[in-house]
Motif scaffolding. Structure first.
Motif, PDB file in Angstrom:
ATOM      1  N   THR A 102      51.801  45.203  64.526  1.00 27.40           N
ATOM      2  CA  THR A 102      51.415  44.300  63.438  1.00 27.40           C
ATOM      3  C   THR A 102      50.847  45.076  62.261  1.00 27.40           C
ATOM      4  O   THR A 102      51.197  44.828  61.108  1.00 27.40           O
ATOM      5  N   LYS A 105      53.570  46.842  60.383  1.00 29.00           N
ATOM      6  CA  LYS A 105      54.315  45.931  59.516  1.00 29.00           C
ATOM      7  C   LYS A 105      53.520  45.584  58.267  1.00 29.00           C
ATOM      8  O   LYS A 105      54.088  45.400  57.189  1.00 29.00           O
ATOM      9  N   HIS A 106      52.190  45.501  58.389  1.00 31.97           N
ATOM     10  CA  HIS A 106      51.362  45.241  57.216  1.00 31.97           C
ATOM     11  C   HIS A 106      51.476  46.388  56.220  1.00 31.97           C
ATOM     12  O   HIS A 106      51.570  46.157  55.007  1.00 31.97           O
TER      13      HIS A 106
END
Length: 270
Positions: A102, A105-106
């Motif tokens: 996550t 992806k940020h």
């Protein structure tokens, strides 16, 4: 992945409108006992990664990133031109694999916005215009509703339902069941005590002033375009947060400041 790309190279298309030769996917499908659609997808992914994002393939080969991160780089840079994609790839890989997918992806999303702020905003507005509610009747006798919203809207709605559901558990109802019941109560117009919920948006002051297009970030969701951040700030309550150059928080103001638009609204209303 390299083998797939090499196979695609050795079986070039013989007609316009396709990127892989006729029969290539079917040939691999027979050998691997999977569907031609699956192998065609793998061929396209591999071809794009090897030819357009060689740094990502090298990092994958060296074990610096995993397959999910490699696929994320390809997916997030799909709308960029080759130069922009190479720039994003270089900056993201220089930062390492991050502590989880996550977070990776940020970082990817932030660099994509920085590389193409105008394009990112245009894509945001395009998907915003496609907001919708769809339903699906399942074979097990239940049904599903899928609501496509802007990120801050979805977060506010979920927090609202979740807080109400937390007070409605018991009597054989777990939190998940309570959420479904609360949703129907709200749809049916049942009078309930509305909880106070909020979404935190972190945005550089220079972005709010319109001096640059540096992305903002919705806490727990990830980076957003500068225009989206300015849009959310118009009717929000502001709180000053001071960070160091690396982004680490040094101070959070105890005071909160109404935005100019919110202040004007309250003054006119009262």
């Amino acid at each position: 992945m390299q083998a797939y790309a090499r196979f695609a190279e050795l079986t070039p298309p013989q007609r316009s409108g396709i990127t892989i030769g006729d029969g290539a996917a079917e040939e691999i499908a027979v050998e691997l006992a999977v569907s031609p659609n699956t192998t065609a997808k793998h061929l396209h992914e591999a071809q794009e990664l090897v030819t357009r994002l060689p740094g990502t393939v090298s990092a994958l080969t060296a074990g610096e990133i995993d397959v999910m991160r490699a696929k994320a780089v390809r997916e997030y840079t799909a709308e960029l031109d080759d130069d922009q994609a190479a720039h994003v790839e270089k900056r993201v890989l220089a930062g390492g694999k991050q502590e989880n997918l996550t977070r990776f992806k940020h970082v990817l999303r932030r660099e994509v916005i920085r590389a193409d702020p105008q394009g990112a905003e245009q894509r945001r507005l395009a998907v915003k215009a496609q907001r919708d509610v769809t339903r699906w009747h399942r074979a097990d006798g239940t049904s599903s509703l899928t609501v496509h919203l802007q990120p801050h809207e979805a977060e506010l709605a979920y927090q609202h339902i979740n807080l109400l559901a937390g007070h409605a558990t018991g009597a054989g109802r777990n939190l998940a069941t309570a959420r479904a019941d609360v949703f129907m109560d709200l749809i049916g117009g049942k009078q309930v005590d509305r909880p106070s919920v909020s979404v935190n948006v972190v945005v550089p002051m220079t972005t709010l002033m319109g001096l640059n297009q540096e992305p903002g970030e919705i806490s727990g969701i990830g980076p957003i375009t500068a225009e989206y951040a300015r849009e959310l700030a118009q009717n929000a309550t502001w709180r000053r947060v001071i960070t160091d150059p690396a982004g680490q928080v040094l101070e959070v103001s105890r005071r909160r400041f109404a935005s100019p638009e919110l202040r004007r609204f309250v003054q006119v209303r009262d």
